[in-house]
Design a protein around this motif. Structure first.
Motif, PDB file in Angstrom:
ATOM      1  N   ILE A   1       0.854  -1.179   0.000  1.00  0.00           N
ATOM      2  CA  ILE A   1       0.000   0.000   0.000  1.00  0.00           C
ATOM      3  C   ILE A   1       0.895   1.236   0.000  1.00  0.00           C
ATOM      4  O   ILE A   1       1.910   1.289   0.701  1.00  0.00           O
ATOM      5  CB  ILE A   1      -0.953  -0.002   1.225  1.00  0.00           C
ATOM      6  CG1 ILE A   1      -1.937   1.158   1.140  1.00  0.00           C
ATOM      7  CG2 ILE A   1      -0.209  -0.021   2.532  1.00  0.00           C
ATOM      8  CD1 ILE A   1      -3.088   1.037   2.127  1.00  0.00           C
ATOM      9  N   SER A   2       0.544   2.184  -0.817  1.00  0.00           N
ATOM     10  CA  SER A   2       1.374   3.387  -0.923  1.00  0.00           C
ATOM     11  C   SER A   2       0.494   4.604  -1.148  1.00  0.00           C
ATOM     12  O   SER A   2      -0.662   4.490  -1.582  1.00  0.00           O
ATOM     13  CB  SER A   2       2.380   3.246  -2.068  1.00  0.00           C
ATOM     14  OG  SER A   2       1.706   3.030  -3.291  1.00  0.00           O
ATOM     15  N   TYR A   3       1.055   5.744  -0.846  1.00  0.00           N
ATOM     16  CA  TYR A   3       0.310   7.000  -0.973  1.00  0.00           C
ATOM     17  C   TYR A   3       0.463   7.544  -2.386  1.00  0.00           C
ATOM     18  O   TYR A   3       1.557   7.569  -2.951  1.00  0.00           O
ATOM     19  CB  TYR A   3       0.833   8.018   0.038  1.00  0.00           C
ATOM     20  CG  TYR A   3       0.215   9.400  -0.091  1.00  0.00           C
ATOM     21  CD1 TYR A   3      -1.071   9.647   0.369  1.00  0.00           C
ATOM     22  CD2 TYR A   3       0.930  10.431  -0.689  1.00  0.00           C
ATOM     23  CE1 TYR A   3      -1.634  10.908   0.243  1.00  0.00           C
ATOM     24  CE2 TYR A   3       0.370  11.699  -0.810  1.00  0.00           C
ATOM     25  CZ  TYR A   3      -0.905  11.926  -0.353  1.00  0.00           C
ATOM     26  OH  TYR A   3      -1.460  13.158  -0.482  1.00  0.00           O
ATOM     27  N   ASP A   4      -0.653   7.980  -2.962  1.00  0.00           N
ATOM     28  CA  ASP A   4      -0.678   8.557  -4.310  1.00  0.00           C
ATOM     29  C   ASP A   4      -0.974  10.050  -4.178  1.00  0.00           C
ATOM     30  O   ASP A   4      -2.096  10.440  -3.862  1.00  0.00           O
ATOM     31  CB  ASP A   4      -1.766   7.869  -5.146  1.00  0.00           C
ATOM     32  CG  ASP A   4      -1.762   8.334  -6.589  1.00  0.00           C
ATOM     33  OD1 ASP A   4      -1.297   9.455  -6.846  1.00  0.00           O
ATOM     34  OD2 ASP A   4      -2.241   7.578  -7.455  1.00  0.00           O
ATOM     35  N   ARG A   5       0.039  10.855  -4.436  1.00  0.00           N
ATOM     36  CA  ARG A   5      -0.151  12.284  -4.246  1.00  0.00           C
ATOM     37  C   ARG A   5      -1.049  12.898  -5.315  1.00  0.00           C
ATOM     38  O   ARG A   5      -1.581  13.989  -5.144  1.00  0.00           O
ATOM     39  CB  ARG A   5       1.196  13.014  -4.229  1.00  0.00           C
ATOM     40  CG  ARG A   5       1.959  13.026  -5.526  1.00  0.00           C
ATOM     41  CD  ARG A   5       3.325  13.687  -5.321  1.00  0.00           C
ATOM     42  NE  ARG A   5       4.090  13.736  -6.548  1.00  0.00           N
ATOM     43  CZ  ARG A   5       3.986  14.699  -7.449  1.00  0.00           C
ATOM     44  NH1 ARG A   5       3.122  15.673  -7.252  1.00  0.00           N
ATOM     45  NH2 ARG A   5       4.722  14.689  -8.541  1.00  0.00           N
ATOM     46  N   TYR A   6      -1.221  12.208  -6.447  1.00  0.00           N
ATOM     47  CA  TYR A   6      -2.102  12.737  -7.477  1.00  0.00           C
ATOM     48  C   TYR A   6      -3.558  12.719  -7.013  1.00  0.00           C
ATOM     49  O   TYR A   6      -4.329  13.635  -7.271  1.00  0.00           O
ATOM     50  CB  TYR A   6      -1.971  11.927  -8.768  1.00  0.00           C
ATOM     51  CG  TYR A   6      -0.583  11.941  -9.355  1.00  0.00           C
ATOM     52  CD1 TYR A   6      -0.016  13.132  -9.820  1.00  0.00           C
ATOM     53  CD2 TYR A   6       0.177  10.779  -9.444  1.00  0.00           C
ATOM     54  CE1 TYR A   6       1.261  13.142 -10.346  1.00  0.00           C
ATOM     55  CE2 TYR A   6       1.448  10.785  -9.973  1.00  0.00           C
ATOM     56  CZ  TYR A   6       1.994  11.978 -10.424  1.00  0.00           C
ATOM     57  OH  TYR A   6       3.249  12.002 -10.950  1.00  0.00           O
ATOM     58  N   LEU A   7      -3.924  11.627  -6.352  1.00  0.00           N
ATOM     59  CA  LEU A   7      -5.298  11.476  -5.875  1.00  0.00           C
ATOM     60  C   LEU A   7      -5.456  11.849  -4.409  1.00  0.00           C
ATOM     61  O   LEU A   7      -6.568  11.858  -3.894  1.00  0.00           O
ATOM     62  CB  LEU A   7      -5.764  10.031  -6.067  1.00  0.00           C
ATOM     63  CG  LEU A   7      -5.808   9.510  -7.507  1.00  0.00           C
ATOM     64  CD1 LEU A   7      -6.234   8.050  -7.524  1.00  0.00           C
ATOM     65  CD2 LEU A   7      -6.746  10.350  -8.359  1.00  0.00           C
TER      66      LEU A   7
ATOM     67  N   ALA B   1      -4.615  10.024  -2.000  1.00  0.00           N
ATOM     68  CA  ALA B   1      -5.238   8.813  -1.482  1.00  0.00           C
ATOM     69  C   ALA B   1      -4.211   7.679  -1.511  1.00  0.00           C
ATOM     70  O   ALA B   1      -3.180   7.769  -2.182  1.00  0.00           O
ATOM     71  CB  ALA B   1      -6.446   8.435  -2.337  1.00  0.00           C
ATOM     72  N   TYR B   2      -4.505   6.646  -0.760  1.00  0.00           N
ATOM     73  CA  TYR B   2      -3.646   5.468  -0.752  1.00  0.00           C
ATOM     74  C   TYR B   2      -4.089   4.493  -1.847  1.00  0.00           C
ATOM     75  O   TYR B   2      -5.258   4.442  -2.242  1.00  0.00           O
ATOM     76  CB  TYR B   2      -3.700   4.768   0.602  1.00  0.00           C
ATOM     77  CG  TYR B   2      -2.932   5.492   1.679  1.00  0.00           C
ATOM     78  CD1 TYR B   2      -1.577   5.270   1.848  1.00  0.00           C
ATOM     79  CD2 TYR B   2      -3.568   6.404   2.519  1.00  0.00           C
ATOM     80  CE1 TYR B   2      -0.861   5.940   2.820  1.00  0.00           C
ATOM     81  CE2 TYR B   2      -2.861   7.080   3.505  1.00  0.00           C
ATOM     82  CZ  TYR B   2      -1.508   6.849   3.650  1.00  0.00           C
ATOM     83  OH  TYR B   2      -0.805   7.515   4.606  1.00  0.00           O
ATOM     84  N   ARG B   3      -3.140   3.702  -2.319  1.00  0.00           N
ATOM     85  CA  ARG B   3      -3.404   2.630  -3.266  1.00  0.00           C
ATOM     86  C   ARG B   3      -2.990   1.309  -2.621  1.00  0.00           C
ATOM     87  O   ARG B   3      -1.878   1.200  -2.117  1.00  0.00           O
ATOM     88  CB  ARG B   3      -2.589   2.815  -4.544  1.00  0.00           C
ATOM     89  CG  ARG B   3      -3.005   3.983  -5.415  1.00  0.00           C
ATOM     90  CD  ARG B   3      -2.022   4.107  -6.572  1.00  0.00           C
ATOM     91  NE  ARG B   3      -2.386   5.130  -7.519  1.00  0.00           N
ATOM     92  CZ  ARG B   3      -3.138   4.912  -8.598  1.00  0.00           C
ATOM     93  NH1 ARG B   3      -3.599   3.692  -8.813  1.00  0.00           N
ATOM     94  NH2 ARG B   3      -3.432   5.894  -9.429  1.00  0.00           N
TER      95      ARG B   3
END
Length: 847
Positions: free
Chosen positions: A297-303, A305-307
């Motif tokens: 699980i990682s953080y998506d700065r574009y959204l 939100a986490y993925r």
């Protein structure tokens, strides 16, 4: 965007793959097709780091299986645009998932209209393989191709993506495959060496051979090595096992229990927004672990939100039953509140539905506009049909919603029955403020049902229901359910079905009795409807001074009570009145008011209504390239709510007629469900018959043309409704002229002569409006006169009478008159003097 510190990714940046993606952007469309765990997302994420400056705008749509629900997909889709432009997101949300060509073009035109040439755009559509709903998949592919005009698009999927050769040429598509994404031996070696752990001899060879370059497997091996618990044999054994076994035995069970439970809870929700995950974690230490364990699980700065990786998500789903009921309930409630606060209504309702929290669902739904769309109405009805009886006992507002949902679905008789049933129950209960408010709104809903039913019953008694609602108003809650209710109205304000003389007056009088009660019980709703209805009736009788007076009153009243649909419709009639009178400056004033209303209104139908009116206007003055794209598109009937799709389809009829596309117009009339429904209403039935009549005439079917014209005449005569004939201009002039000469047409000649004269005058004034518009906008107008027409016009400019022209040219006087009439129409001239002036300006008299 809230700043968030990203932990360093365990996997190397893989410059080879990043460069491959960058090179692919030289073509409009890139497809990435590979199975799970090949690093599609991470490669994209790394590549996009170089496209985040001020000159770039990135849209990233990550799909899930739940996006096969059209309503949920649309909320997800809208969220993309809301992050960039709140107003654009709101506008797209109001359209809803397109159900027709016109809906589709509405949405795409809004997106294209928001494009700023100074920016470069990239659209990423990830996990397309999850979409099995053909309508949604078709929309994604079609809209993607349409968006290639301003952006690069990347589609990622586990399965082959079918891009039709009809949509895009092969040399416009870059294809990245599973083999492209596999780790090379060198990349594997560099990654393992970068971990700083001691590698046993031959370990790189073994790992590369066993993994086959599978990115996720190599990433997992890296995690095992970092934990110091992996020997070469253990790694070989782990890689030969299934991904789930590897995750469970070698990694998941090593996590602290609170971290395990958080991961399982996250599988229950669709969108892992940072602030929502933060609330669920309730522990900063857990968030830190989320960042560190980037394999899963990682953080998506574009959204923001986490993925969570799909392999991890599918693995965790089997452990949901290990959560306590309290944990599951808290997860759903936190997600529901998060969606509710951000306006994701359908998602919020779905989470509350899992909780069986019926009062919360009712609170959300009751706050919606009075006229909800079809899909929302169906969702609300589905929820209410499964709501326990005790909820209705505790929450009287549920009765209001039931009828409202049925009305939005067009189930009018069912809505009326449900209202009567609810009223009987509520009036037996103690008159608390909540019960009184439920009675106010249930009687109002019954009144709306009665209005719609009056089309067939011809019983104009609906004011009694609104009056009864008013009788309970003083007992109800002083804070009404809706602070301002902007109710949608049908395409025609005067809902009269019968052509009998005086029928419109009966309806108007009943509306006049209704409005004083309706606007007080519904916070302004219906205010100005009586004047709008009077304006409409006068307009259809070509009583223009009276129609204009009532339309202006309707605008002022509706504006005062924020009834923007009524104001919009009244302005539409004012625009048509000014076109009828040939007042170009007045038309411009109305258009300015319409544009201002578009900015001011919060009505969910505002863009559709504005498009309809401007489409009608531009089609009428011949500016076809300015007509909205959905109106110009190939025929596909609308399937939206009746009060918007019917108006759209009537406007589309206008476009086809003014564009002289009569065969398509006939096919459209026959194929449009909303037009078939609108035949019940006198004014719209009249319009449809007239469109058919002129279309049949121009397609050489005089018998059918005269039959439709006679039927229209019979419908119009009792109430002197001649406006719809007149608005057809030259088309009606030609048809009336043919009818006058034919023995097969039984319509009185005096009536035909009158309609022919009025239609001719209308055509001239419309031509004048067109010429003024073109002159003001520096639009070159190429008027082509025949050599004989030019000769006659030159004679006229030299002061010769029609008789003198006829004698000098060897023509009959009637021929000269007909030729001059043709010249006047082409020039948009009112009279001889006007024609000579326009022709002189255009250099047509210089030969």
């Amino acid at each position: 965007m809230v700043e968030h510190n990203l932990a360093e990714q365990a996997t190397p940046s893989r410059p080879r793959v990043i460069e491959l993606i960058k090179q692919s952007l030289k073509r409009p469309l890139t497809t990435i097709v590979a199975g799970p765990g090949f690093g599609k997302t991470r490669a994209l994420y790394s590549a996009m780091q170089d496209y985040t400056g001020d000159d770039w705008i990135l849209f990233w749509l990550r799909l899930t299986p739940r996006d096969n629900s059209e309503s949920r997909f649309w909320e997800h889709y809208v969220r993309l645009f809301t992050q960039i432009n709140d107003l654009l997101g709101e506008a797209i949300a109001e359209i809803g998932m397109p159900q027709s060509d016109s809906d589709y073009h509405h949405a795409i035109s809004l997106i294209l209209g928001d494009i700023k040439p100074e920016y470069s755009y990239i659209i990423i559509i990830e996990d397309l393989h999850y979409i099995t709903n053909e309508a949604i998949r078709h929309y994604i592919l079609r809209s993607s191709v349409d968006c290639l005009s301003f952006s690069n698009i990347i589609m990622a999927s586990r399965e082959r993506i079918d891009i039709s050769p009809m949509m895009l040429a092969e040399n416009e598509v870059s294809v990245i495959t599973e083999d492209n994404l596999r780790f090379t031996y060198q990349e594997t070696e560099e990654f393992l060496n970068s971990l700083g752990t001691e590698l046993q001899p031959g370990m790189v060879d073994n790992i590369y051979t066993e993994s086959g370059g599978w990115a996720y497997g190599i990433d997992l091996v890296g995690t095992l090595l970092c934990q110091g618990a992996a020997t070469a044999s253990q790694i070989r054994q782990a890689l030969s096992s299934s991904a789930h076994q590897l995750i469970e035995h070698e990694l998941f069970l090593r996590f602290p229990e609170d971290y395990q439970r958080l991961l399982i809870r996250l599988t229950l929700i669709d969108h892992l927004a940072f602030d929502l995950v933060q609330k669920l974690a309730d522990n900063p230490g857990l968030l830190e672990q989320l960042d560190k364990r980037s394999s899963f699980i990682s953080y998506d700065r574009y959204l923001h939100a986490y993925r969570m990786h799909q392999l991890m998500a599918s693995f965790l789903a089997q452990f949901v039953d290990q959560l306590s009921e309290e944990e599951i309930e808290d997860t759903y409630r936190q997600a529901a509140r998060w969606c509710q606060e951000r306006g994701y209504t359908l998602e919020a309702i779905s989470y509350y539905q899992k909780l069986h929290d019926w009062p919360a669902i009712i609170d959300i739904a009751i706050a919606l506009q009075l006229g909800v769309d079809y899909k929302t109405g169906q969702l609300i009805l589905d929820v209410l049909e499964n709501t326990p009886p005790e909820v209705f006992e505790a929450t009287p507002a549920a009765y209001i919603l039931y009828a409202r949902a049925l009305l939005s679905l067009g189930r009018i008789a069912d809505a009326a029955y449900k209202c009567d049933e609810s009223i009987a129950i509520l009036e037996q209960r103690e008159l608390t403020p909540q019960v009184a408010e439920a009675l106010v709104w249930t009687y109002n809903n019954r009144g709306f049902a009665s209005i719609l039913m009056s089309l067939e019953t011809r019983e104009y008694t609906f004011s009694k229901y609104f009056e009864k609602a008013y009788s309970y108003l003083s007992y109800s809650d002083p804070n009404p359910i809706n602070s301002v209710v902007d109710a949608g109205i049908m395409p025609i304000a005067c809902l009269v079905g019968s052509p009998d003389a005086g029928e419109p007056e009966l309806y108007v009088d009943e509306v006049t009795r209704t409005v004083p009660f309706g606007y007080q019980t519904m916070s302004g709703c219906l205010y100005g409807t009586d004047d709008l209805t009077r304006a409409e009736v006068a307009f259809h009788r070509t009583q223009m001074p009276e129609a204009e007076r009532f339309a202006v009153q309707a605008v002022l009243k509706s504006r005062d009570k924020q009834q923007t649909e009524i104001e919009n419709r009244a302005l539409f009639y004012l625009l048509r009145i000014h076109v009828y009178n040939g007042k170009y400056t007045a038309c411009k004033s109305v258009i300015e008011q319409l544009n201002e209303l578009l900015e001011r209104s919060q009505n969910p139908n505002r863009f559709a209504l504005h498009n309809v009116i401007m489409g009608w206007y531009y089609a009428s003055i011949g500016e076809m390239d300015k007509v909205p794209a959905w109106m110009r598109s190939d025929f596909l009937p609308s399937e939206g709510a009746a009060y918007t799709s019917g108006l759209e389809d009537l406007a589309k009829c206008r476009y086809y007629a003014m564009n002289h596309d009569y065969l398509t117009l006939l096919a459209f009339i026959e194929g449009s469900p909303s037009l078939q429904s609108l035949r019940k209403i006198l004014f719209s039935r009249l319009a449809i018959l007239i469109y058919q009549a002129v279309s049949y005439y121009h397609t050489k079917n005089e018998a059918a043309a005269f039959a439709a014209l006679e039927e229209a005449y019979e419908q119009a005569l009792p109430n002197n409704l001649d406006l719809r004939f007149v608005e057809m201009g030259n088309d009606m002039r030609a048809l009336a002229s043919a009818a006058l000469k034919s023995r097969r047409c039984s319509i009185p000649k005096a009536w035909l002569e009158a309609i022919k004269s009025k239609s001719t005058t209308y055509a001239k004034r419309l031509a004048y409006i067109r010429s003024q518009f073109q002159s003001e906008h520096n639009i070159g107008v190429e008027v082509q006169l025949s050599s004989r027409e030019t000769e006659v016009l030159v004679d006229l400019s030299q002061g010769l009478s029609r008789s003198e022209i006829a004698l000098g040219r060897g023509l009959s006087v009637n021929t000269v008159k007909a030729m001059l009439q043709s010249v006047f129409n082409k020039l948009g001239a009112e009279n001889s003097k006007d024609a000579i002036r326009i022709a002189s300006t255009m250099g047509l008299l210089e030969a």
